[in-house]
Design a protein around this motif. Structure first.
Motif, PDB file in Angstrom:
ATOM      1  N   THR A 170       1.043  -1.261  -0.320  1.00 29.32           N
ATOM      2  CA  THR A 170       0.090   0.452   0.171  1.00 29.32           C
ATOM      3  C   THR A 170       0.576   1.084  -0.276  1.00 29.32           C
ATOM      4  O   THR A 170       1.350   1.259   0.982  1.00 29.32           O
ATOM      5  CB  THR A 170      -0.951  -0.084   0.961  1.00 29.32           C
ATOM      6  OG1 THR A 170      -1.866  -1.021   0.892  1.00 29.32           O
ATOM      7  CG2 THR A 170      -1.916   0.743   0.962  1.00 29.32           C
ATOM      8  N   ALA A 184       1.260   6.038  -0.708  1.00 31.73           N
ATOM      9  CA  ALA A 184       0.453   6.919  -1.394  1.00 31.73           C
ATOM     10  C   ALA A 184       1.856   7.624  -1.892  1.00 31.73           C
ATOM     11  O   ALA A 184       2.919   7.734  -1.422  1.00 31.73           O
ATOM     12  CB  ALA A 184       0.654   7.233   0.313  1.00 31.73           C
ATOM     13  N   LEU A 196      -3.779   7.748  -2.641  1.00 30.30           N
ATOM     14  CA  LEU A 196      -3.528   6.328  -2.122  1.00 30.30           C
ATOM     15  C   LEU A 196      -3.586   4.863  -2.727  1.00 30.30           C
ATOM     16  O   LEU A 196      -4.955   4.847  -3.433  1.00 30.30           O
ATOM     17  CB  LEU A 196      -3.844   5.740  -0.329  1.00 30.30           C
ATOM     18  CG  LEU A 196      -3.377   6.800   0.593  1.00 30.30           C
ATOM     19  CD1 LEU A 196      -3.161   7.945   0.559  1.00 30.30           C
ATOM     20  CD2 LEU A 196      -3.762   6.463   2.329  1.00 30.30           C
ATOM     21  N   ALA A 242       1.047   2.930   4.972  1.00 32.49           N
ATOM     22  CA  ALA A 242       0.909   3.010   3.611  1.00 32.49           C
ATOM     23  C   ALA A 242       3.040   3.690   3.567  1.00 32.49           C
ATOM     24  O   ALA A 242       3.218   4.262   4.632  1.00 32.49           O
ATOM     25  CB  ALA A 242       0.144   4.000   2.793  1.00 32.49           C
TER      26      ALA A 242
END
Ligand code: TGC
Ligand code: FAD
Length: 386
Positions: A147, A149, A158, A178
């Motif tokens: 994950t 960003a 994101l 993230a």
């Protein structure tokens, strides 16, 4: 039947206020949760209204200061977790995630505006929070998370997925971790943000009175004000885990105590060969051994609480407690269930429900292997996680 923790007179080690908080939580659960929790477990549900009731009870973020939180001692929080998990691990897990992961992440790493916006509502149970660290391919090793960003003008975008997230499908706000070009960061993602969705995980054989979900982030656009400004590395989410793991050290004692209590009650009334089964030496051996385990686990929990209150509690000491008390609790729950014979597999009795729930507790918040490696690291100075 006497409280098994009276064997070592452990309640005498608590202050009047700590005993009163524990008794208040136990009384709430006896009225509002215990009569229903076996059917919630069978149906795989956790009623959302319980959040407000727990908020009124004052247990949501109870160990935090200000913003509508009670600011109790660490031990009082631990004792509440003990009683909550004596009812069901799913209830303790709801409170742990709300208070120690969602609220703690905001209290410790959030801006003043974020604290004002979320903490009073989360403390009251008017809003529900969750904490997304684990991903499908990165559980024990969150440092590999995908994950991410990316800055886009004044905003962040994101993308990624989290899984096995407690309260995910119920949550009004998710703390999502993230990777960014600047390092690991945390973001507050409100429900309803375009691109953010949740999907509940069904067919669990454990922790059924608890909502567990996937979080999906597809081009989720957030302003800079949604970022937790004081979270600047993986240390931030891992420090939140310390808080939740501390609660589990006590919660596990609750599940074990309740299992032992069920076995003591049953053994005193179940007649075989013209005697209560409690009269057989082999049954007494089981009961005695379990009570030693429950009482020593409680002494360990108390010790860690006193270290926490003194401000000296170290992560590897929490690992000792999480590892020992969860392994102890599952062994006690399984042994208790044997004393109940066939009735032990019925949801009318708690031990097998506790044992099934504790399968999750063994895995989440760091598996037993990860905690043994943390202890090994502290003993040898050599990290052998990778
Ligand atoms: P590593 O390089 O060791 O650490 C990265 C940075 O974090 C610091 N740190 C900690 N800080 C505070 N408390 C801790 N417990 C910490 N552990 C590590 C560390 O000092 C370092 O700081 P800095 O400043 O030098 O950058 O990280 P690593 O990638 O080698 O991993 C270490 C390991 C394996 C122990 C860690 O990743 C770990 O704990 N893994 C287990 C993951 C886990 O427990 N996930 C839980 C997800 S939440 C959940 O399960 C909720 S269940 C519901 C409920 O609670 O009821
Ligand atoms: P893996 O990391 O894939 O581990 C599999 C096995 O390999 C385990 O036995 C493990 O001990 C072993 N292993 C892994 N690495 C090593 C190593 N270095 N050395 C030796 N053995 C190793 N996560 C959240 O972020 N938020 C939540 O709210 C949350 N709630 C949860 C609720 C439930 C009911 C459950 C079951 C899980 C929840 N989790 C949550 C996820 C949980 O934290 C992870 O499941 C846990 O960290 C383990 O990750 P994994 O399942 O991917 O197992």
């Amino acid at each position: 039947m006497p409280d098994p923790l009276q064997l070592l007179d452990i309640p005498s080690l608590l202050s009047d206020e700590e005993r009163a908080i524990q008794a208040t939580v136990a009384a709430f659960l006896a009225d509002h949760v215990r009569p229903h929790v076996a059917s919630w477990f069978e149906e795989g549900v956790l009623p959302r209204e319980l959040a407000r009731e727990l908020g009124k009870l004052g247990v949501l973020g109870m160990h935090l200061e200000g913003y509508g939180c009670a600011g109790t001692s660490a031990l009082a929080y631990g004792l509440a977790c003990l009683e909550l998990e004596a009812a069901d691990s799913g209830i303790r897990s709801f409170v742990s995630v709300q208070g120690s992961l969602s609220m703690y992440s905001i209290r410790q790493y959030g801006s003043e505006e974020q604290k004002q916006e979320w903490l009073p509502r989360l403390a009251a149970g008017e809003a529900i929070g969750c904490f997304g660290l684990t991903e499908p391919d990165f559980g024990s090793n969150p440092s590999g998370m995908r994950t991410h960003a990316v800055r886009d003008g004044a905003d962040w975008v994101l993308n990624g997925a989290k899984t096995w997230i407690t309260n995910g499908g119920l949550a009004d706000v998710a703390t999502v971790w993230a990777r960014t070009e600047e390092g690991f960061r945390g973001f507050l993602v409100p429900r309803g943000t375009p691109g953010f969705s949740t999907r509940d995980i069904k067919n669990k054989l454990s922790m059924r009175a608890s909502v567990t979900s996937e979080l999906v982030l597809e081009d989720v656009r957030l302003p800079e004000s949604a970022r937790l400004p004081l979270a600047t590395s993986l240390r931030a989410p891992l420090s939140c885990l310390n808080e939740a793991r501390f609660g589990i050290v006590f919660g596990a004692v609750g599940a074990a105590r309740d299992s032992l209590q069920a076995a003591l009650d049953y053994a005193g009334t179940r007649i075989q060969f013209d005697k209560p089964i409690a009269a057989f030496q082999l049954t007494q051996r089981k009961l005695a051994s379990m009570s030693v385990q429950v009482n020593t686990a409680m002494l360990l929990a108390l010790h860690l609480a006193r270290l926490k209150e003194a401000g000296t509690l170290k992560p590897e000491q929490i690992s000792v407690g999480k590892y020992n008390n969860v392994e102890t609790a599952i062994a006690v729950a399984r042994e208790s269930r044997t004393i109940l014979g066939a009735n032990g597999i019925s949801s009318e009795y708690s031990p097998l429900r506790h044992a099934n729930n504790l399968e999750s507790v063994l895995t989440y918040e760091g598996t037993s292997d990860i905690h043994l490696l943390s202890i090994g690291h502290a003993l040898t100075g050599i990290a052998s996680f990778r």
